[in-house]
Design a protein around this motif. Structure first.
Motif, PDB file in Angstrom:
ATOM      1  N   UNK A 179      27.519 -37.029  19.650  1.00  0.00           N
ATOM      2  CA  UNK A 179      28.232 -37.136  20.925  1.00  0.00           C
ATOM      3  C   UNK A 179      27.264 -37.073  22.097  1.00  0.00           C
ATOM      4  N   UNK A 180      26.246 -36.234  21.976  1.00  0.00           N
ATOM      5  CA  UNK A 180      25.241 -36.122  23.042  1.00  0.00           C
ATOM      6  C   UNK A 180      24.431 -37.404  23.144  1.00  0.00           C
ATOM      7  N   UNK A 181      24.025 -37.948  21.999  1.00  0.00           N
ATOM      8  CA  UNK A 181      23.237 -39.186  22.002  1.00  0.00           C
ATOM      9  C   UNK A 181      24.053 -40.367  22.520  1.00  0.00           C
ATOM     10  N   UNK A 182      25.348 -40.405  22.185  1.00  0.00           N
ATOM     11  CA  UNK A 182      26.218 -41.462  22.714  1.00  0.00           C
ATOM     12  C   UNK A 182      26.302 -41.373  24.230  1.00  0.00           C
ATOM     13  N   UNK A 183      26.368 -40.156  24.750  1.00  0.00           N
ATOM     14  CA  UNK A 183      26.412 -39.978  26.201  1.00  0.00           C
ATOM     15  C   UNK A 183      25.116 -40.427  26.848  1.00  0.00           C
ATOM     16  N   UNK A 184      23.995 -40.130  26.199  1.00  0.00           N
ATOM     17  CA  UNK A 184      22.703 -40.565  26.735  1.00  0.00           C
ATOM     18  C   UNK A 184      22.609 -42.088  26.756  1.00  0.00           C
ATOM     19  N   UNK A 185      23.111 -42.733  25.709  1.00  0.00           N
ATOM     20  CA  UNK A 185      23.083 -44.203  25.666  1.00  0.00           C
ATOM     21  C   UNK A 185      23.941 -44.796  26.774  1.00  0.00           C
TER      22      UNK A 185
ATOM     23  N   UNK B 223      13.165 -32.967  24.788  1.00  0.00           N
ATOM     24  CA  UNK B 223      12.421 -34.220  24.620  1.00  0.00           C
ATOM     25  C   UNK B 223      12.734 -35.235  25.720  1.00  0.00           C
ATOM     26  N   UNK B 224      13.526 -34.826  26.713  1.00  0.00           N
ATOM     27  CA  UNK B 224      13.963 -35.752  27.754  1.00  0.00           C
ATOM     28  C   UNK B 224      13.301 -35.444  29.083  1.00  0.00           C
TER      29      UNK B 224
END
Length: 273
Positions: A102-108, A58-59
């Motif tokens: 953890x992945x979403x935190x990294x994206x943020x 989705x990115x």
């Protein structure tokens, strides 16, 4: 052009592997060692890859799936350390949200755009899609304002907040070709420092047209003043003439050129007719 992505097909561990990992868990929880944690990490690593690729789908292309997997591994490590065997929950069910978190935190952390901007953008895009699905036409600003239920000033503020500058990679694929080499963004950017051949030819022809019929000194005055952007005083020093003499010659040249160009414009009009 639609983007194609590869989906990871996570193989189901064999019964033997599942049995071995069940024996590792209680031992690790009683006396954790790095070796046992590595065994657990290796066993559950496909879960990291699976979740990373689902989010990556989705990115934009600029985001590297390997970076997402690296962040997901930290989530897996935290899940292994915090997992409670007494709860009776499968580890796969417990760790998936932690890996995704953890992945979403990294994206943020990678995202330079503030959350307010993302929220405002989402508001407008959601309203736009709703209106266009109903009417089948492009939504206007007045329709969007009414759909959001805000006044004109508030709508303009939302639009300003949502108007973040986008960032793209110059290495991103622009379009595919029949050859092995794809065309990238950087290949289609205009080089403002590059000289346009057509403009260069036109400039040369104009210079020849203007200076045609002038003496050497007159030609130098035109070239130095209009093309080299020198002052009358500097031109006088160059040609060993006084500044007033250069100014006088310049005025005379302009009068003659004006007459010549007027004469040529009549010729051109006659030819075009």
């Amino acid at each position: 052009m639609a983007r194609t992505r590869t989906r990871s097909l996570t193989r189901k561990p064999s019964p033997e592997a599942e049995a071995r990992i069940k024996e590792v868990w209680p031992v690790y929880k009683k006396k954790p060692t790095e070796e046992m944690r590595n065994q657990l990490m290796e066993h559950y690593l496909p879960l990291v890859k699976y979740n990373a690729e689902r989010i990556h789908a989705k990115l934009p292309d600029e985001v590297d799936v390997e970076d997402l997997m690296s962040a997901g591994i930290f989530g897996l490590m935290d899940a292994i350390d915090a997992f409670d065997l007494e709860r009776g929950v499968k580890f796969e069910t417990y760790c998936a949200p932690r890996i995704r978190g953890a992945i979403l935190d990294e994206l943020r952390s990678m995202d330079w755009v503030p959350r307010l901007v993302r929220s405002r953008t989402s508001q407008i895009e959601t309203a736009r899609k709703r209106l266009e699905m109903v009417s089948g036409e492009k939504a206007t600003d007045d329709q969007l304002r009414e759909e959001l239920g805000v006044d004109k000033d508030e709508y303009e503020k939302i639009r300003r907040d949502a108007g973040a500058v986008g960032v793209v990679s110059l290495s991103r694929k622009w379009f595919e070709t029949d050859s092995n080499k794809d065309v990238r963004e950087i290949d289609v950017l205009k080089d403002k420092k590059q000289t346009n051949p057509l403009s260069a030819v036109q400039k040369r022809d104009l210079k020849e047209l203007i200076t045609k019929g002038l003496t050497r000194a007159e030609r130098l005055i035109v070239v130095l003043y209009y093309y080299e952007e020198m002052t009358m005083k500097e031109i006088g020093v160059t040609l060993d003439l006084s500044e007033s003499r250069v100014s006088q010659m310049h005025s005379s040249i302009l009068a003659r050129l004006k007459a010549q160009l007027q004469h040529r414009s009549v010729e051109l009009q006659t030819e075009s007719a």
